[in-house]
Design a protein around this motif. Structure first.
Motif, short mmCIF file in Angstrom:
data_model
loop_
_atom_site.label_atom_id
_atom_site.label_comp_id
_atom_site.label_asym_id
_atom_site.label_seq_id
_atom_site.Cartn_x
_atom_site.Cartn_y
_atom_site.Cartn_z
N LEU A 197 0.83 -1.20 0.00
CA LEU A 197 0.00 0.00 0.00
C LEU A 197 0.87 1.26 0.00
CD1 LEU A 197 -2.86 1.32 0.33
CD2 LEU A 197 -2.44 1.24 2.81
N ILE A 198 1.87 1.28 0.87
CA ILE A 198 2.78 2.42 0.94
C ILE A 198 3.53 2.59 -0.38
CG2 ILE A 198 4.86 3.33 2.06
CD1 ILE A 198 3.91 1.85 4.62
N SER A 199 4.03 1.49 -0.92
CA SER A 199 4.77 1.54 -2.18
C SER A 199 3.90 2.06 -3.32
CB SER A 199 5.30 0.14 -2.53
OG SER A 199 5.94 0.14 -3.78
N ASP A 200 2.66 1.61 -3.39
CA ASP A 200 1.75 2.03 -4.46
C ASP A 200 1.48 3.53 -4.39
OD1 ASP A 200 1.63 -0.55 -5.38
OD2 ASP A 200 -0.32 -1.00 -4.50
N HIS A 201 1.20 4.02 -3.20
CA HIS A 201 0.94 5.45 -3.04
C HIS A 201 2.19 6.28 -3.34
CE1 HIS A 201 -3.21 5.72 -1.69
NE2 HIS A 201 -3.02 4.65 -0.93
N ARG A 259 -2.35 6.71 4.72
CA ARG A 259 -3.02 6.73 6.01
C ARG A 259 -2.28 5.89 7.05
NH1 ARG A 259 -9.56 6.60 4.59
NH2 ARG A 259 -9.52 8.48 3.25
N VAL A 260 -0.98 6.12 7.10
CA VAL A 260 -0.13 5.49 8.12
C VAL A 260 0.76 6.57 8.71
CG1 VAL A 260 -0.12 3.24 6.97
CG2 VAL A 260 1.68 4.90 6.46
N ALA A 261 1.42 6.24 9.81
CA ALA A 261 2.34 7.18 10.43
C ALA A 261 3.61 7.30 9.58
CB ALA A 261 2.70 6.72 11.84
N LYS A 262 4.24 8.45 9.65
CA LYS A 262 5.50 8.66 8.93
C LYS A 262 6.53 7.63 9.36
CE LYS A 262 8.99 12.23 8.03
NZ LYS A 262 9.39 13.63 8.32
N ASN A 322 9.95 2.67 8.60
CA ASN A 322 10.22 1.32 9.10
C ASN A 322 10.25 0.32 7.95
OD1 ASN A 322 10.47 1.95 11.80
ND2 ASN A 322 8.33 1.52 12.29
N TYR A 323 9.36 0.49 7.00
CA TYR A 323 9.31 -0.41 5.84
C TYR A 323 10.33 -0.02 4.77
CZ TYR A 323 4.98 -2.76 7.29
OH TYR A 323 4.05 -3.52 7.96
N PHE A 324 10.59 1.27 4.64
CA PHE A 324 11.48 1.78 3.61
C PHE A 324 12.45 2.78 4.24
CE2 PHE A 324 7.43 0.67 1.62
CZ PHE A 324 7.83 -0.12 0.55
N PRO A 325 13.60 2.33 4.70
CA PRO A 325 14.54 3.20 5.42
C PRO A 325 14.99 4.43 4.61
CG PRO A 325 15.14 0.91 5.73
CD PRO A 325 14.07 0.93 4.68
N THR A 354 7.34 14.32 -0.43
CA THR A 354 7.90 14.11 0.90
C THR A 354 7.38 12.80 1.51
OG1 THR A 354 6.11 15.25 2.09
CG2 THR A 354 7.94 16.61 1.25
N ILE A 355 8.12 12.31 2.47
CA ILE A 355 7.70 11.11 3.20
C ILE A 355 6.38 11.38 3.92
CG2 ILE A 355 8.30 9.51 5.07
CD1 ILE A 355 9.97 9.12 2.57
N ALA A 356 6.22 12.58 4.47
CA ALA A 356 4.98 12.93 5.17
C ALA A 356 3.78 12.85 4.23
CB ALA A 356 5.11 14.33 5.76
N GLU A 357 3.95 13.28 2.98
CA GLU A 357 2.86 13.22 2.00
C GLU A 357 2.51 11.77 1.66
OE1 GLU A 357 3.55 17.42 -0.41
OE2 GLU A 357 4.68 15.62 -0.99
#
Length: 223
Positions: free
Chosen positions: A31-35, A58-61, A66-69, A49-52
């Motif tokens: 999900l994170i990778s797709d977005h 819809r996860v914490a920064k 943690n998944y993508f250093p 940005t990572i925040a965006e």
């Protein structure tokens, strides 16, 4: 991979929650990778940005990091497969097959399958890489790492060491052909050619590129 129903029924009860947790982690990562990929394509890698990305997923920064250093890991999330691909081909070559023959055969199969790992990433993703100085540098680094991994595999195959000059030279030559063909696929993609068109062009050009190596490396690292 399928699971036998009888074996599944007799498995300890704690295995199912563990499987669910791992499945949830994979889903969150994807999900994170797709977005991230969508935002990188829409806005550009440097401007996103990572925040965006965290907000879009819809996860914490902190979850994203943690998944993508590294931010680059979000764009090039199949890099481990890319780095290992040539070394794996050499390590799994058939009995009596040389490293060159195995690498040629694997590349031909990848082109026929229009595999993203050999460059078939599509116009939007390819443009994203080309337009980003950061990702362009990162991609060159991945090619370097893939060549290093190949040198290790060739050393194992020939009973030499990875810093042996013959091993290093062979890895560099194999790597140069792979880099050239990868770049060719990217260039044709950005020029508006379709994947089937690219496969036809590069399939013919790859034969000529690998032929250049035949005089020196035809019998190198025969299994």
């Amino acid at each position: 991979m399928s699971i036998d129903t009888d074996a599944k029924a007799s498995a300890p009860e704690h295995t199912e929650p563990m499987g669910l947790r791992e499945s949830k982690k994979r889903e969150t990562r994807q999900l994170i990778s797709d977005h991230a990929t969508r935002l990188f394509i829409e806005r550009g890698f440097e401007k996103t940005t990572i925040a965006e990305i965290a907000a879009a997923a819809r996860v914490a920064k902190k979850t994203v990091t943690n998944y993508f250093p590294r931010k680059e890991d979000l764009a090039l999330d199949h890099q481990d497969e890319f780095i290992a691909s040539l070394a794996r081909t050499v390590a799994s070559r058939d009995s009596g097959e040389s490293a060159l023959s195995a690498l040629r055969r694997a590349f031909e199969a990848a082109v026929a399958a229009q595999d993203p790992v050999c460059g078939f990433a599509g116009p939007e993703f390819s443009r994203m890489i080309a337009d980003s100085p950061t990702l362009s540098v990162c991609l060159r680094g991945l090619h370097d790492q893939r060549e290093e991994a190949l040198a290790d595999a060739l050393a194992e195959a020939t009973g030499s060491t990875a810093d042996d000059i013959t091993t290093r030279t062979a890895a560099a030559l194999f790597g140069a052909v792979q880099r050239t063909l990868f770049r060719r696929i990217q260039d044709l993609t950005l020029a508006g050619r379709t994947n089937p068109e690219i496969a036809g062009i590069v399939g013919e050009e790859a034969a000529r590129a690998f032929d250049v190596l035949e005089p020196a490396l035809a019998d190198y690292a025969v299994a």
